[in-house]
Design a protein around this motif. Structure first.
Motif, PDB file in Angstrom:
ATOM      1  N   ALA A   1      33.230  86.125  33.186  1.00  0.00           N
ATOM      2  CA  ALA A   1      32.337  85.412  34.154  1.00  0.00           C
ATOM      3  C   ALA A   1      31.882  84.103  33.726  1.00  0.00           C
ATOM      4  CB  ALA A   1      31.151  86.400  34.629  1.00  0.00           C
ATOM      5  N   LYS A   2      31.379  84.001  32.349  1.00  0.00           N
ATOM      6  CA  LYS A   2      30.871  82.770  31.942  1.00  0.00           C
ATOM      7  C   LYS A   2      31.972  81.741  31.670  1.00  0.00           C
ATOM      8  CE  LYS A   2      27.956  80.825  28.435  1.00  0.00           C
ATOM      9  NZ  LYS A   2      27.111  81.247  27.140  1.00  0.00           N
ATOM     10  N   ALA A   3      33.069  82.047  31.228  1.00  0.00           N
ATOM     11  CA  ALA A   3      33.931  81.226  30.971  1.00  0.00           C
ATOM     12  C   ALA A   3      34.841  80.780  32.145  1.00  0.00           C
ATOM     13  CB  ALA A   3      35.369  82.070  30.018  1.00  0.00           C
ATOM     14  N   TRP A   4      35.099  81.560  33.270  1.00  0.00           N
ATOM     15  CA  TRP A   4      35.564  81.290  34.420  1.00  0.00           C
ATOM     16  C   TRP A   4      34.346  80.202  35.150  1.00  0.00           C
ATOM     17  CZ3 TRP A   4      34.517  83.734  39.444  1.00  0.00           C
ATOM     18  CH2 TRP A   4      35.479  83.165  40.771  1.00  0.00           C
ATOM     19  N   ALA A   5      33.230  80.744  35.152  1.00  0.00           N
ATOM     20  CA  ALA A   5      32.333  79.567  35.966  1.00  0.00           C
ATOM     21  C   ALA A   5      32.427  78.168  35.271  1.00  0.00           C
ATOM     22  CB  ALA A   5      30.823  80.314  35.813  1.00  0.00           C
ATOM     23  N   SER A   6      32.614  78.141  33.781  1.00  0.00           N
ATOM     24  CA  SER A   6      32.414  76.964  33.282  1.00  0.00           C
ATOM     25  C   SER A   6      33.805  76.141  32.980  1.00  0.00           C
ATOM     26  CB  SER A   6      32.068  77.310  31.715  1.00  0.00           C
ATOM     27  OG  SER A   6      33.061  78.031  30.996  1.00  0.00           O
ATOM     28  N   GLY A   7      34.929  76.857  33.818  1.00  0.00           N
ATOM     29  CA  GLY A   7      36.042  76.262  33.834  1.00  0.00           C
ATOM     30  C   GLY A   7      37.134  76.425  32.594  1.00  0.00           C
ATOM     31  N   ARG A   8      36.570  77.433  31.625  1.00  0.00           N
ATOM     32  CA  ARG A   8      37.493  77.578  30.220  1.00  0.00           C
ATOM     33  C   ARG A   8      38.553  78.386  30.651  1.00  0.00           C
ATOM     34  NH1 ARG A   8      33.290  79.228  25.772  1.00  0.00           N
ATOM     35  NH2 ARG A   8      35.311  79.460  24.656  1.00  0.00           N
ATOM     36  N   VAL A   9      38.387  79.459  31.883  1.00  0.00           N
ATOM     37  CA  VAL A   9      39.276  80.224  32.174  1.00  0.00           C
ATOM     38  C   VAL A   9      39.831  79.937  33.636  1.00  0.00           C
ATOM     39  CG1 VAL A   9      40.000  82.707  32.564  1.00  0.00           C
ATOM     40  CG2 VAL A   9      38.942  81.772  30.547  1.00  0.00           C
ATOM     41  N   ARG A  10      40.862  79.923  34.088  1.00  0.00           N
ATOM     42  CA  ARG A  10      41.106  79.810  35.489  1.00  0.00           C
ATOM     43  C   ARG A  10      41.909  80.918  35.701  1.00  0.00           C
ATOM     44  NH1 ARG A  10      43.678  74.990  33.861  1.00  0.00           N
ATOM     45  NH2 ARG A  10      45.709  75.532  34.704  1.00  0.00           N
ATOM     46  N   LEU A  11      41.413  81.566  37.065  1.00  0.00           N
ATOM     47  CA  LEU A  11      42.105  82.675  37.688  1.00  0.00           C
ATOM     48  C   LEU A  11      42.609  82.219  39.213  1.00  0.00           C
ATOM     49  CD1 LEU A  11      43.038  85.549  38.168  1.00  0.00           C
ATOM     50  CD2 LEU A  11      40.415  86.190  38.403  1.00  0.00           C
ATOM     51  N   GLU A  12      43.797  82.541  39.402  1.00  0.00           N
ATOM     52  CA  GLU A  12      44.307  82.005  40.736  1.00  0.00           C
ATOM     53  C   GLU A  12      45.039  83.651  41.308  1.00  0.00           C
ATOM     54  OE1 GLU A  12      46.421  78.541  41.323  1.00  0.00           O
ATOM     55  OE2 GLU A  12      45.422  77.594  39.751  1.00  0.00           O
ATOM     56  N   ALA A  13      44.489  84.044  42.474  1.00  0.00           N
ATOM     57  CA  ALA A  13      45.328  85.034  43.162  1.00  0.00           C
ATOM     58  C   ALA A  13      44.766  84.895  44.638  1.00  0.00           C
ATOM     59  CB  ALA A  13      44.926  86.286  42.359  1.00  0.00           C
ATOM     60  N   GLY A  14      45.588  85.870  45.259  1.00  0.00           N
ATOM     61  CA  GLY A  14      45.121  86.276  46.773  1.00  0.00           C
ATOM     62  C   GLY A  14      43.939  86.882  46.872  1.00  0.00           C
ATOM     63  N   PHE A  15      43.456  86.432  48.007  1.00  0.00           N
ATOM     64  CA  PHE A  15      41.815  87.217  48.257  1.00  0.00           C
ATOM     65  C   PHE A  15      41.771  88.666  47.885  1.00  0.00           C
ATOM     66  CE2 PHE A  15      38.310  88.507  51.011  1.00  0.00           C
ATOM     67  CZ  PHE A  15      37.425  87.813  50.301  1.00  0.00           C
ATOM     68  N   ARG A  16      42.636  89.410  48.403  1.00  0.00           N
ATOM     69  CA  ARG A  16      42.453  90.959  48.351  1.00  0.00           C
ATOM     70  C   ARG A  16      42.567  91.289  46.831  1.00  0.00           C
ATOM     71  NH1 ARG A  16      46.534  93.819  52.413  1.00  0.00           N
ATOM     72  NH2 ARG A  16      44.625  95.244  52.696  1.00  0.00           N
ATOM     73  N   ASP A  17      43.414  90.453  45.945  1.00  0.00           N
ATOM     74  CA  ASP A  17      43.594  90.786  44.803  1.00  0.00           C
ATOM     75  C   ASP A  17      42.381  90.473  43.696  1.00  0.00           C
ATOM     76  OD1 ASP A  17      46.445  91.670  44.930  1.00  0.00           O
ATOM     77  OD2 ASP A  17      47.338  89.987  44.524  1.00  0.00           O
ATOM     78  N   LEU A  18      41.793  89.290  44.178  1.00  0.00           N
ATOM     79  CA  LEU A  18      40.622  88.685  43.524  1.00  0.00           C
ATOM     80  C   LEU A  18      39.399  89.756  43.834  1.00  0.00           C
ATOM     81  CD1 LEU A  18      40.609  85.047  44.514  1.00  0.00           C
ATOM     82  CD2 LEU A  18      40.762  86.015  42.204  1.00  0.00           C
ATOM     83  N   LEU A  19      39.487  90.385  44.832  1.00  0.00           N
ATOM     84  CA  LEU A  19      38.213  91.485  45.285  1.00  0.00           C
ATOM     85  C   LEU A  19      38.660  92.811  44.247  1.00  0.00           C
ATOM     86  CD1 LEU A  19      37.923  91.258  49.248  1.00  0.00           C
ATOM     87  CD2 LEU A  19      36.532  90.490  47.345  1.00  0.00           C
ATOM     88  N   ARG A  20      39.991  93.125  44.144  1.00  0.00           N
ATOM     89  CA  ARG A  20      40.172  94.149  43.136  1.00  0.00           C
ATOM     90  C   ARG A  20      39.851  93.872  41.950  1.00  0.00           C
ATOM     91  NH1 ARG A  20      45.609  97.537  44.745  1.00  0.00           N
ATOM     92  NH2 ARG A  20      44.499  99.078  43.397  1.00  0.00           N
ATOM     93  N   LEU A  21      40.303  92.555  41.467  1.00  0.00           N
ATOM     94  CA  LEU A  21      40.098  92.319  40.059  1.00  0.00           C
ATOM     95  C   LEU A  21      38.793  92.244  39.562  1.00  0.00           C
ATOM     96  CD1 LEU A  21      43.055  89.564  39.846  1.00  0.00           C
ATOM     97  CD2 LEU A  21      43.007  91.700  38.649  1.00  0.00           C
TER      98      LEU A  21
END
Length: 115
Positions: A91-111
């Motif tokens: 969560a911290k890495a994603w919020a700071s832009g160190r990690v990018r995650l792209e997926a469809g909305f349903r997949d993001l909810l499951r992930l």
């Protein structure tokens, strides 16, 4: 800087962790989606599938992903190794832009339950 072999081993450990996870997490990972993980500092992309609660790496190729996978990750090799080792929180890495995650909305909810 992490090597391509260390990144591959980290993805294998992540797959093993998902397979051993408790029912809720394992259930969230138990879907079938194409996956890419671009290691930005090495400019290499692992491609494969997230299926049956495991990550299967089929190939590694230079450059960004040639095809758009259903779940797309991008990060440095060091960040991948640190995430899998538990030294970096997603969560911290994603919020700071160190990690990018792209997926469809349903997949993001499951992930989100995996992260």
């Amino acid at each position: 800087m992490a090597t391509i072999q260390e990144c591959r081993e980290a993805l294998d450990r992540l797959s093993d962790n998902l397979a051993r996870a408790e029912d809720g997490v394992r259930g969230a990972a138990a879907f079938d989606r194409s996956l890419s993980c671009h290691i930005t500092d090495l400019d290499q992309t692992f491609t494969g599938r997230l299926a049956g609660g495991r990550i299967r790496v089929d190939a590694v190729a230079p450059g960004p992903p040639a095809r758009k996978a259903e779940i797309r990750l991008a990060m440095t090799g060091d960040d991948l190794v640190a995430l899998v080792a538990g030294k970096l929180k997603f969560a911290k890495a994603w919020a700071s832009g160190r990690v990018r995650l792209e997926a469809g909305f349903r997949d993001l909810l499951r992930l989100k339950s995996l992260l």
